[in-house]
Scaffold this motif. Structure first.
Motif, mmCIF file in Angstrom:
data_model
loop_
_atom_site.group_PDB
_atom_site.id
_atom_site.type_symbol
_atom_site.label_atom_id
_atom_site.label_comp_id
_atom_site.label_asym_id
_atom_site.label_seq_id
_atom_site.Cartn_x
_atom_site.Cartn_y
_atom_site.Cartn_z
ATOM 1 N N MET A 96 32.141 58.662 44.937
ATOM 2 C CA MET A 96 33.231 58.847 46.042
ATOM 3 C C MET A 96 34.517 58.116 45.831
ATOM 4 O O MET A 96 34.763 56.875 46.376
ATOM 5 C CB MET A 96 32.474 58.351 47.365
ATOM 6 N N ALA A 97 35.427 58.727 45.246
ATOM 7 C CA ALA A 97 36.413 57.995 44.807
ATOM 8 C C ALA A 97 37.602 58.242 45.912
ATOM 9 O O ALA A 97 38.705 57.728 45.789
ATOM 10 C CB ALA A 97 36.949 58.565 43.488
ATOM 11 N N ALA A 98 37.273 59.245 46.662
ATOM 12 C CA ALA A 98 38.256 59.440 47.835
ATOM 13 C C ALA A 98 38.643 58.366 48.735
ATOM 14 O O ALA A 98 37.532 57.403 48.960
ATOM 15 C CB ALA A 98 37.751 60.826 48.427
ATOM 16 N N ALA A 99 39.504 58.167 49.523
ATOM 17 C CA ALA A 99 39.772 57.211 50.656
ATOM 18 C C ALA A 99 40.001 57.986 51.908
ATOM 19 O O ALA A 99 40.830 58.355 52.379
ATOM 20 C CB ALA A 99 41.245 56.627 50.265
ATOM 21 N N PRO A 100 38.605 57.851 52.493
ATOM 22 C CA PRO A 100 38.633 58.544 53.823
ATOM 23 C C PRO A 100 39.223 57.602 55.189
ATOM 24 O O PRO A 100 39.008 56.501 54.895
ATOM 25 C CB PRO A 100 37.140 58.681 54.185
ATOM 26 N N ALA A 101 39.794 58.305 55.992
ATOM 27 C CA ALA A 101 40.318 57.391 57.150
ATOM 28 C C ALA A 101 39.274 56.787 57.819
ATOM 29 O O ALA A 101 38.182 57.586 58.260
ATOM 30 C CB ALA A 101 41.331 58.273 57.854
ATOM 31 N N ASP A 102 39.274 55.640 58.241
ATOM 32 C CA ASP A 102 38.391 54.684 58.914
ATOM 33 C C ASP A 102 38.428 55.266 60.458
ATOM 34 O O ASP A 102 37.544 55.349 61.113
ATOM 35 C CB ASP A 102 38.502 53.430 58.956
ATOM 36 N N PHE A 103 39.718 55.820 60.839
ATOM 37 C CA PHE A 103 39.748 56.099 62.347
ATOM 38 C C PHE A 103 40.328 57.343 62.299
ATOM 39 O O PHE A 103 41.100 57.882 61.532
ATOM 40 C CB PHE A 103 40.451 54.852 62.962
ATOM 41 N N ARG A 104 40.289 57.925 63.469
ATOM 42 C CA ARG A 104 40.965 59.356 63.972
ATOM 43 C C ARG A 104 41.160 59.049 65.430
ATOM 44 O O ARG A 104 40.745 58.494 66.076
ATOM 45 C CB ARG A 104 40.221 60.404 63.734
ATOM 46 N N PRO A 105 42.415 59.869 65.991
ATOM 47 C CA PRO A 105 42.933 60.064 67.332
ATOM 48 C C PRO A 105 41.734 60.553 68.002
ATOM 49 O O PRO A 105 40.913 61.487 67.530
ATOM 50 C CB PRO A 105 43.934 60.683 67.261
ATOM 51 N N THR A 106 41.347 60.091 69.069
ATOM 52 C CA THR A 106 40.550 60.485 69.972
ATOM 53 C C THR A 106 40.973 62.044 70.666
ATOM 54 O O THR A 106 39.849 62.924 71.016
ATOM 55 C CB THR A 106 40.168 59.830 71.491
ATOM 56 N N THR A 107 41.863 62.323 70.648
ATOM 57 C CA THR A 107 42.435 63.528 71.097
ATOM 58 C C THR A 107 43.780 63.853 70.176
ATOM 59 O O THR A 107 44.499 63.031 69.571
ATOM 60 C CB THR A 107 43.327 63.672 72.628
ATOM 61 N N THR A 108 43.810 65.255 69.823
ATOM 62 C CA THR A 108 45.071 65.843 69.102
ATOM 63 C C THR A 108 45.856 66.719 69.897
ATOM 64 O O THR A 108 45.222 67.409 70.645
ATOM 65 C CB THR A 108 44.394 66.517 68.035
ATOM 66 N N SER A 109 46.997 66.427 70.024
ATOM 67 C CA SER A 109 47.964 67.417 70.781
ATOM 68 C C SER A 109 48.202 68.752 70.122
ATOM 69 O O SER A 109 48.505 68.669 68.866
ATOM 70 C CB SER A 109 49.399 66.431 71.089
ATOM 71 N N GLU A 110 48.268 69.739 70.715
ATOM 72 C CA GLU A 110 48.484 70.999 70.332
ATOM 73 C C GLU A 110 49.805 71.355 70.112
ATOM 74 O O GLU A 110 50.362 72.191 69.476
ATOM 75 C CB GLU A 110 47.686 72.080 71.491
ATOM 76 N N ALA A 111 50.958 70.569 70.710
ATOM 77 C CA ALA A 111 52.190 70.827 70.354
ATOM 78 C C ALA A 111 52.772 69.327 69.679
ATOM 79 O O ALA A 111 52.209 68.341 70.078
ATOM 80 C CB ALA A 111 52.974 71.144 71.927
ATOM 81 N N LYS A 112 53.991 69.512 69.253
ATOM 82 C CA LYS A 112 54.419 68.216 68.732
ATOM 83 C C LYS A 112 54.766 67.043 69.816
ATOM 84 O O LYS A 112 55.440 67.630 70.951
ATOM 85 C CB LYS A 112 55.707 68.693 67.910
ATOM 86 N N ILE A 113 54.484 66.127 69.652
ATOM 87 C CA ILE A 113 54.652 64.887 70.698
ATOM 88 C C ILE A 113 56.084 64.683 70.665
ATOM 89 O O ILE A 113 56.661 64.395 69.631
ATOM 90 C CB ILE A 113 53.626 63.826 70.415
ATOM 91 N N LYS A 114 56.739 64.845 71.942
ATOM 92 C CA LYS A 114 58.267 64.388 71.861
ATOM 93 C C LYS A 114 58.573 63.073 72.353
ATOM 94 O O LYS A 114 57.735 62.430 72.763
ATOM 95 C CB LYS A 114 58.752 65.442 73.042
ATOM 96 N N LYS A 115 59.854 62.735 72.122
ATOM 97 C CA LYS A 115 60.160 61.188 72.334
ATOM 98 C C LYS A 115 60.205 61.139 73.955
ATOM 99 O O LYS A 115 60.849 62.200 74.575
ATOM 100 C CB LYS A 115 61.489 61.004 71.640
#
Length: 404
Positions: free
Chosen positions: A271-290
């Motif tokens: 297992m040489a890959a570097a998996p992300a330890d965390f992920r967002p609880t939700t993912t926005s379907e649209a680009k998040i705007k300022k």
């Protein structure tokens, strides 16, 4: 003395690619003798091979008989590479037939031999070809798995000649290790590489700096040592290693699914890959705007599954060797090695490759240094060297556990 390489070329449409392979050998200082079959000369003529190698070219045993070429060429070779290797040539090699200069050379060679097959899928999958390949591998030859892709005409499938640059990399590794280098022959190994991405929205993600170079070096090294290799690559843009099946993934969950699917039949999992330890609880379907008021959105995280611990503690085979990686910087809780030993115990793997990544070291670099810790308490230090050298040091430790 320059290493003496025999480049055997058999009669397939991929013979033209061997010209690039020949140039890579000559430009890197190897003394190359090209031995084509008569059928190969129907695709690429003798003047081309002579011009690129700087040597005369012959296909039969009757030219320069006084020099006994059918014996001398094989006896003097440090490496024989057959690319492309047709089903016909491999069948003759497996059964000891010798009706031209190339097959005579294969019989007299006492050096490492590499075959890079190229043929239509049906020919590769035929039981006769598979039996011949198995015989050659049992005798110590390295038979590279063909690539998948466009074949002659409109056909697509497994049987395509791997890229010449990758055949060259495999060949020089076999040459460097010498006779007996195929110590992973008959083994299936699973390697993961790269860094996963956890998406915030369709264009943004949480990720890490893993380039995949060490994982790809491990895959190439295993293939050069005769293994059947599955490489799970997370967001890596490097060329596919010769003879390696590549499964591409993006997220940690996709990496987990691919690893769990391939792990049950693997003799070793690295297992040489570097998996992300965390992920967002939700993912926005649209680009998040300022926000117009200048405020930043809050990002809530949850833990990703621990793939290394899962495959270490829930093994399908008692004889499977599991290798993990630890990229550490050291902190108030312990040194790099102390944190590595704690991780080794926590994960339950057999070996843990510890990298000191303080200041961003290792990521994207061509070289590496590591300490390989074992569950038995041993520690093997690998001084800074190419990632290929580090990869072979890791496989050396894996092979030791196969014979224990």
């Amino acid at each position: 003395m320059r290493p003496r390489v025999v480049l055997g070329v058999s009669g397939g449409i991929a013979a033209y690619k061997a010209c690039e392979l020949l140039r890579r050998f000559t430009e890197s200082g190897h003394d190359v003798t090209v031995v084509p079959t008569a059928a190969a000369l129907e695709f690429v003529g003798a003047p081309t091979w002579a011009a690129l190698s700087g040597k005369p070219v012959s296909t039969d045993v009757w030219a320069s008989v006084h020099e006994v070429p059918h014996v001398r060429i094989g006896q003097q070779a440090d490496l024989v590479v057959v690319a492309p290797a047709t089903a016909d040539v491999m069948a003759k090699a497996a059964h000891g037939l010798a009706d031209d200069l190339l097959t005579n050379t294969l019989l007299t060679a006492r050096c490492p031999v590499v075959f890079a097959p190229a043929m239509h899928t049906e020919m590769w999958e035929h039981p006769a070809t598979q039996a011949n390949v198995a015989t050659l591998r049992e005798r110590g030859a390295v038979v590279i798995e063909p690539a998948e892709g466009r074949l002659t005409g409109k056909d697509t499938g497994k049987g395509r000649l791997p890229e010449p640059a990758e055949i060259f990399e495999t060949s020089v590794q076999v040459l460097a290790r010498g006779v007996g280098s195929a110590d992973l022959a008959g083994r299936h190994v699973l390697v993961s590489a790269g860094g996963t991405r956890e998406y915030l929205d369709p264009v943004r993600f949480l990720g890490n700096r893993s380039s995949g170079l060490q994982g790809y070096a491990l895959a190439r090294a295993a293939a050069a040592r005769g293994a059947r290799v599955t490489l799970v690559a997370a967001n890596v843009t490097l060329p596919d290693p010769a003879g390696v099946r590549v499964v591409r993934v993006e997220t940690t969950n996709e990496l987990r699914e691919a690893v769990l699917a391939a792990a049950p039949e693997a003799d070793a999992v690295v297992m040489a890959a570097a998996p992300a330890d965390f992920r967002p609880t939700t993912t926005s379907e649209a680009k998040i705007k300022k926000a117009s008021d200048g405020s930043a959105p809050a990002v809530h995280l949850e833990q990703n599954p621990d793939i290394l611990a899962e495959i270490s503690h829930e093994r399908h085979r008692d004889d499977q060797v599991v290798v993990g990686f630890a990229a550490e910087t050291g902190d108030d809780t312990g040194s790099v090695l102390e944190l590595g030993r704690a991780k080794l115990a926590r994960k339950g793997c057999d070996l843990l490759v510890v990298n000191d990544v303080s200041g961003g070291a290792v990521f994207g670099a061509e070289d590496n240094a590591a300490v390989i810790l074992s569950a038995s308490g041993d520690a093997v230090e690998v001084e800074r060297a190419s990632k290929t050298t580090v990869a072979h040091a890791i496989w050396d430790q894996v092979v030791r556990r196969f014979v224990m």
